[in-house]
Design a protein around this motif. Sequence first.
Motif, short mmCIF file in Angstrom:
data_model
loop_
_atom_site.label_atom_id
_atom_site.label_comp_id
_atom_site.label_asym_id
_atom_site.label_seq_id
_atom_site.Cartn_x
_atom_site.Cartn_y
_atom_site.Cartn_z
N GLN A 187 -15.40 33.44 -49.39
CA GLN A 187 -15.08 34.60 -48.56
C GLN A 187 -16.29 35.49 -48.33
O GLN A 187 -16.49 36.02 -47.24
N LEU A 188 -17.08 35.66 -49.38
CA LEU A 188 -18.28 36.50 -49.25
C LEU A 188 -19.23 35.88 -48.23
O LEU A 188 -19.81 36.59 -47.40
N LEU A 189 -19.38 34.56 -48.26
CA LEU A 189 -20.28 33.91 -47.30
C LEU A 189 -19.74 34.05 -45.88
O LEU A 189 -20.49 34.30 -44.94
N GLN A 190 -18.42 33.90 -45.74
CA GLN A 190 -17.83 34.05 -44.40
C GLN A 190 -17.95 35.48 -43.89
O GLN A 190 -18.08 35.71 -42.69
N ALA A 191 -17.94 36.44 -44.83
CA ALA A 191 -17.98 37.85 -44.44
C ALA A 191 -19.36 38.29 -43.96
O ALA A 191 -19.53 39.42 -43.53
N LEU A 192 -20.35 37.39 -44.05
CA LEU A 192 -21.70 37.76 -43.61
C LEU A 192 -21.87 37.61 -42.10
O LEU A 192 -22.93 37.92 -41.56
N GLY A 193 -20.83 37.13 -41.44
CA GLY A 193 -20.79 37.19 -39.98
C GLY A 193 -21.62 36.16 -39.24
O GLY A 193 -21.90 36.35 -38.06
N ALA A 194 -22.00 35.07 -39.90
CA ALA A 194 -22.76 34.04 -39.20
C ALA A 194 -21.88 33.35 -38.17
O ALA A 194 -20.64 33.42 -38.25
N ASN A 195 -22.50 32.69 -37.22
CA ASN A 195 -21.80 31.88 -36.24
C ASN A 195 -20.80 30.96 -36.96
O ASN A 195 -21.15 30.34 -37.97
N SER A 196 -19.55 30.87 -36.46
CA SER A 196 -18.51 30.18 -37.23
C SER A 196 -18.85 28.70 -37.43
O SER A 196 -18.55 28.12 -38.49
N GLU A 197 -19.49 28.06 -36.43
CA GLU A 197 -19.88 26.65 -36.59
C GLU A 197 -20.92 26.49 -37.70
O GLU A 197 -20.83 25.60 -38.54
N PHE A 198 -21.90 27.40 -37.68
CA PHE A 198 -22.97 27.39 -38.68
C PHE A 198 -22.39 27.59 -40.07
O PHE A 198 -22.69 26.86 -41.02
N ALA A 199 -21.50 28.60 -40.20
CA ALA A 199 -20.89 28.90 -41.50
C ALA A 199 -20.01 27.74 -41.97
O ALA A 199 -19.98 27.41 -43.16
N ASP A 200 -19.31 27.11 -41.01
CA ASP A 200 -18.38 26.03 -41.37
C ASP A 200 -19.09 24.81 -41.95
O ASP A 200 -18.66 24.27 -42.98
N VAL A 201 -20.19 24.37 -41.30
CA VAL A 201 -20.89 23.19 -41.84
C VAL A 201 -21.55 23.52 -43.17
O VAL A 201 -21.59 22.70 -44.08
N LEU A 202 -22.04 24.74 -43.28
CA LEU A 202 -22.68 25.15 -44.54
C LEU A 202 -21.66 25.18 -45.68
O LEU A 202 -21.88 24.62 -46.76
N LEU A 203 -20.49 25.79 -45.41
CA LEU A 203 -19.44 25.84 -46.44
C LEU A 203 -18.91 24.44 -46.74
O LEU A 203 -18.55 24.13 -47.88
N GLY A 204 -18.86 23.59 -45.72
CA GLY A 204 -18.41 22.20 -45.91
C GLY A 204 -19.34 21.45 -46.85
O GLY A 204 -18.90 20.74 -47.76
N ASP A 205 -20.66 21.62 -46.64
CA ASP A 205 -21.64 20.96 -47.52
C ASP A 205 -21.49 21.46 -48.95
O ASP A 205 -21.53 20.68 -49.90
N LEU A 206 -21.33 22.77 -49.09
CA LEU A 206 -21.18 23.35 -50.44
C LEU A 206 -19.92 22.80 -51.10
O LEU A 206 -19.92 22.47 -52.29
N ALA A 207 -18.83 22.71 -50.34
CA ALA A 207 -17.56 22.21 -50.89
C ALA A 207 -17.69 20.75 -51.31
O ALA A 207 -17.19 20.34 -52.38
N GLU A 208 -18.39 19.95 -50.48
CA GLU A 208 -18.54 18.53 -50.78
C GLU A 208 -19.37 18.33 -52.06
O GLU A 208 -19.00 17.55 -52.93
N GLU A 209 -20.46 19.08 -52.15
CA GLU A 209 -21.29 18.93 -53.35
C GLU A 209 -20.59 19.51 -54.57
O GLU A 209 -20.75 19.01 -55.68
N PHE A 210 -19.80 20.57 -54.35
CA PHE A 210 -19.04 21.16 -55.46
C PHE A 210 -18.09 20.11 -56.06
O PHE A 210 -18.00 19.97 -57.29
N ALA A 211 -17.39 19.38 -55.18
CA ALA A 211 -16.43 18.36 -55.66
C ALA A 211 -17.15 17.28 -56.48
O ALA A 211 -16.67 16.86 -57.53
N GLU A 212 -18.33 16.87 -55.99
CA GLU A 212 -19.10 15.84 -56.71
C GLU A 212 -19.54 16.35 -58.08
O GLU A 212 -19.46 15.66 -59.08
N ARG A 213 -20.03 17.59 -58.09
CA ARG A 213 -20.52 18.17 -59.35
C ARG A 213 -19.37 18.42 -60.33
O ARG A 213 -19.54 18.27 -61.53
#
Lengths: 207, 114
Positions: free
Chosen positions: A10-36
């Motif tokens: 939520q904090l990352l989304q609240a920084l107001g970046a372009n929604s596409e940019f924020a989405d792929v970034l959060l997606g990458d973080l989520a994917e690596e989080f699951a692996e870790r």
Amino acid sequence: MTTPPRAAEQLLQALGANSEFADVLLGDLAEEFAERAARDGEPAARRWYWIEATRSAPHLLANWMQRIDGPGCRRLARTVGTAYLHVAVVTLIAIVVASSFAFVMTDSALFGSGRLHATTGTVSVFLGLATAQGMLGGYFAARLDRDAPLACATVLALVWCVLGFAIYAIVGSAPVAVRLLHPLVLLLGAITGGLVRVTSTRGATAR
Amino acid sequence: MPRSPSGALGQLELTILLAVARLDADAHGLAIRRDISARTKHDYSVGAVYTTLQRLENKGLLSSFTSDPLPVRGGRSRRHFQLTTAGRRAIRDAERRAASLWAGIGRTLHPERA
């Protein structure tokens, strides 16, 4: 399945970046989080996520700043101005209430006229009140901007801090500790206020 | 201060362009970050990689498309990147520039081989 820390997302989304940019970034973080989480365990993965979210926050903020055009800039100035007005009103009310207890809050009354000495106690109370003031400002700014609440609170905090240093440089009757700490306390308070606002509305903005 | 030659790429920009070329069809954000982190021994943040990818796309050196949403990404899509013609040309230019800079250095670094 384990999910990444909701508050960090939520904090990352609240920084107001372009929604596409924020989405792929959060997606990458989520994917690596699951692996870790599967490899190192969930607590380690959560720690990693928070560190990575903190490292990526300035880039999201920069993306938001690049997107601000003329109308966006005017809207931001209006939002920050309104937040300051809110804080001014609340501060005035607080001064009236505090005065009834023979306590004057403003810097000049505390330290300038010599009515009160700048003891550690009075300086601490003053900075404590400044923290509350900063938090109120950050909270109001984040509340007024739904697209980029945390970015807006950060702008307010930075403007406040710079103004604080400038004003103390021009009219510097306060003790050095106050002159140095007051703007910084406002900065940290305002960012904290923004964070409080964003994390307190987690249910409303959850994906 | 001397200015960099027009169209010259930054260090991270070139590193990422090379990773995209190497990974080909698998060039998505996470794979690119892993590739460059392993090769440079530097842990780049996700934000730094995507900021650079976006800049390269704005320069017309990369193009991108999004995949279908994936459950492992919390229902978000992957963005895949590929080199454009201008991107390939930029890599060739960087290679020529590097070769020109390195020419004649071998004798100084390894006098025993001369």
